[in-house]
Design a protein around this motif. Structure first.
Motif, PDB file in Angstrom:
ATOM      1  N   UNK A 192      56.380  58.141 -26.217  1.00  0.00           N
ATOM      2  CA  UNK A 192      57.343  59.128 -25.720  1.00  0.00           C
ATOM      3  C   UNK A 192      57.644  58.821 -24.258  1.00  0.00           C
ATOM      4  N   UNK A 193      58.936  58.709 -23.949  1.00  0.00           N
ATOM      5  CA  UNK A 193      59.360  58.419 -22.569  1.00  0.00           C
ATOM      6  C   UNK A 193      59.564  59.741 -21.840  1.00  0.00           C
ATOM      7  N   UNK A 198      56.605  55.425 -14.796  1.00  0.00           N
ATOM      8  CA  UNK A 198      56.903  54.144 -14.138  1.00  0.00           C
ATOM      9  C   UNK A 198      57.328  53.172 -15.220  1.00  0.00           C
ATOM     10  N   UNK A 199      58.528  52.585 -15.057  1.00  0.00           N
ATOM     11  CA  UNK A 199      59.101  51.798 -16.155  1.00  0.00           C
ATOM     12  C   UNK A 199      59.378  50.372 -15.681  1.00  0.00           C
ATOM     13  N   UNK A 206      61.217  50.860 -11.897  1.00  0.00           N
ATOM     14  CA  UNK A 206      61.642  52.123 -11.292  1.00  0.00           C
ATOM     15  C   UNK A 206      60.837  53.272 -11.836  1.00  0.00           C
ATOM     16  N   UNK A 207      61.128  54.465 -11.302  1.00  0.00           N
ATOM     17  CA  UNK A 207      60.499  55.682 -11.777  1.00  0.00           C
ATOM     18  C   UNK A 207      61.604  56.464 -12.453  1.00  0.00           C
ATOM     19  N   UNK A 208      61.390  56.903 -13.680  1.00  0.00           N
ATOM     20  CA  UNK A 208      62.450  57.594 -14.419  1.00  0.00           C
ATOM     21  C   UNK A 208      62.841  58.863 -13.657  1.00  0.00           C
ATOM     22  N   UNK A 209      64.070  58.861 -13.108  1.00  0.00           N
ATOM     23  CA  UNK A 209      64.500  60.007 -12.319  1.00  0.00           C
ATOM     24  C   UNK A 209      65.088  61.096 -13.228  1.00  0.00           C
ATOM     25  N   UNK A 248      51.372  52.705 -13.320  1.00  0.00           N
ATOM     26  CA  UNK A 248      51.946  53.246 -12.087  1.00  0.00           C
ATOM     27  C   UNK A 248      53.051  52.320 -11.590  1.00  0.00           C
ATOM     28  N   UNK A 249      53.811  52.805 -10.605  1.00  0.00           N
ATOM     29  CA  UNK A 249      54.987  52.063 -10.142  1.00  0.00           C
ATOM     30  C   UNK A 249      54.588  50.763  -9.445  1.00  0.00           C
ATOM     31  N   UNK A 250      53.434  50.761  -8.796  1.00  0.00           N
ATOM     32  CA  UNK A 250      52.991  49.572  -8.061  1.00  0.00           C
ATOM     33  C   UNK A 250      52.824  48.383  -9.014  1.00  0.00           C
ATOM     34  N   UNK A 251      52.177  48.666 -10.153  1.00  0.00           N
ATOM     35  CA  UNK A 251      51.959  47.610 -11.159  1.00  0.00           C
ATOM     36  C   UNK A 251      53.321  47.126 -11.689  1.00  0.00           C
TER      37      UNK A 251
END
Length: 491
Positions: A192-193, A198-199, A206-209, A248-251
């Protein structure tokens, strides 16, 4: 195939199952729709039928579980239909046939079934395993049975996904949208998105806004096989790319940068640096002319289709190079790139950023935008034709014989002549023949009939001809008038 009624059928399906009061009148860019049938959801992907969009159809088949092949009852199987059958078979997707336009008087369902059987798709009522549903997108008949059959197939295939894990899936379409930035239409395959995930999509992350469904509503999460539009990405991803949610977004950023670096290295190794001199000498050696093109489009999918269609234009005389592509409006950077590479810019369904037109005029860059892919291709072909030097053929217009020579002070010598055949035209080219040999070739200064200056002399008339800078003619010489006609150019 184009004009077989795919979108009309989908509209009918959606109208019968969509509450009419909802954000109606919004044309979704997502060509993926979800409908409710007896409490179960079906997601449809609508693909274009034009020949130019083969990559898009192939992508659609890869992502789906069941392919509904739309064939018009009056047209039967067309080239793009055959291509779709091939693609679906390669992707190992279950095929279901919907025979549309059954309300037309020219409809012939049995002929379509015969054509299907020839291609190894035997209809169910003829003892095979392919379900064929005659439907009409206009009257809506047969639509319910089509949807029921899709659900039956889904149960037989036991299509299942786990919603309780990190999401993954595919990009259906992507674009740069004003106010939203890079957007991608995603089809969630498993998991589930959720907003805030973090995608990672290839070299973009990016981060799903925000998540927007096919009706234009904002939603918090998208379960499996839901089409959603996602914002908050670092760039416009490729259509057909796979996405996955990271911890996470960093990865996500690290992996994206790694992919981007690998791609750059690959590009650099594949394109050996060519200096301008080497390029010019190569072109001179080959004697070929080159047309450089920068292609801009509203979405990544149509961009891919256009570049592929441009690759199909074959020519012995002119080479076609696509030196740049991108989604979104034509920007100043594109104009500078085009000026440096002596390229033209063609756009599909987009406009220009501010200041682009004046910069393009200043740099002498041509920008043309189109809404129909075939017009764009015709324009590029025309630009290629314009590069080919003109070829002429000689057309003899007429002959006259010099009977007498008069010396008229200021004008010099005039040849008094008698027409033999055809016509003499003042503005065309002339040559003088003596005993079949050419003595002179050039233009005439004046052409006269008695005392009047005339544009042309015809029939059996007599005339006086004064040649430009030539007086060495004799009586008995033949004057030949000829024109150069431009031959039509071809690639």
């Amino acid at each position: 195939h184009v004009d077989h009624g795919k979108t009309t059928l989908l509209d009918t399906i959606r109208n019968t199952n969509v509450v009419a009061g909802e954000a109606g009148g919004i044309t979704q860019q997502i060509s993926a729709y979800q409908v409710d049938v007896a409490g179960k959801k079906i997601t449809f992907l609508d693909t274009p039928g034009h020949a130019a969009f083969s990559a898009m159809r192939a992508r659609g088949a890869r992502i789906t579980d069941i392919a509904v092949l739309i064939i018009a009852a009056d047209d039967g199987i067309m080239p793009q239909t055959e291509e779709c059958i091939k693609v679906a078979r390669q992707a190992g997707v279950q095929i279901l046939v919907a025979i549309t336009k059954c309300d037309k008087p020219t409809a012939n369902v049995d002929r379509v079934k015969q054509q299907l059987q020839k291609r190894g798709l035997t209809p169910e009522d003829w003892g095979g395993d392919i379900i064929c549903c005659p439907v009409s997108g206009v009257t809506g008949e047969g639509v319910d049975s089509l949807l029921e059959n899709i659900l039956v197939q889904a149960e037989v295939l036991e299509l299942q996904a786990n919603p309780n894990r990190r999401a993954n899936g595919y990009v259906i379409e992507s674009e740069l949208q004003q106010g939203l930035g890079p957007c991608a239409t995603l089809l969630v395959e498993g998991g589930t998105l959720k907003v805030g995930d973090a995608i990672l999509i290839g070299e973009h992350f990016g981060k799903v806004r925000a998540l927007i469904d096919d009706r234009g509503r904002r939603i918090k999460e998208a379960p499996p096989s839901t089409p959603v539009k996602c914002t908050g990405l670092s760039g416009v991803p490729e259509a057909g790319a796979e996405f996955r949610v990271m911890l996470d977004e960093k990865r996500a950023r690290t992996l994206a940068e790694e992919t981007a670096r690998e791609r750059k290295e690959e590009e650099l190794s594949s394109s050996k640096a060519t200096t301008l001199d080497a390029l010019m000498s190569r072109m001179a050696a080959e004697g070929r002319r080159e047309l450089n093109v920068i292609v801009k489009s509203d979405t990544q999918g149509s961009l891919e289709a256009i570049v592929e269609a441009l690759g199909q234009i074959k020519s012995e005389k002119v080479g076609l190079n696509v030196i740049g592509t991108g989604t979104g409006n034509v920007s100043l950077t594109d104009v500078k790139k085009a000026a440096a590479g002596k390229a033209i810019i063609v756009g599909f369904d987009i406009s220009n950023d501010s200041g682009v037109q004046s910069q393009a005029r200043h740099d002498g860059v041509r920008i043309a935008s189109f809404r129909i892919i075939y017009e764009l291709l015709d324009y590029v072909k025309q630009c290629m034709l314009d590069l080919i030097p003109a070829e002429f053929k000689e057309v003899v217009l007429g002959h006259a014989e010099i009977k007498a020579i008069y010396d008229i002070g200021k004008l010099g010598k005039i040849a008094g002549s008698q027409m033999l055949d055809g016509r003499l035209v003042a503005k065309e080219k002339y040559r003088i023949l003596r005993k079949g040999e050419k003595v002179w070739d050039g233009k005439v200064q004046t052409l006269r009939h008695f005392k009047d200056e005339v544009k042309e002399v015809t029939g059996q008339q007599e005339c006086g001809v004064c040649f430009a800078n030539f007086e060495g003619f004799q009586t008995g010489d033949i004057i030949e008038c000829y024109a150069l006609e431009e031959l039509p150019r071809s690639l």
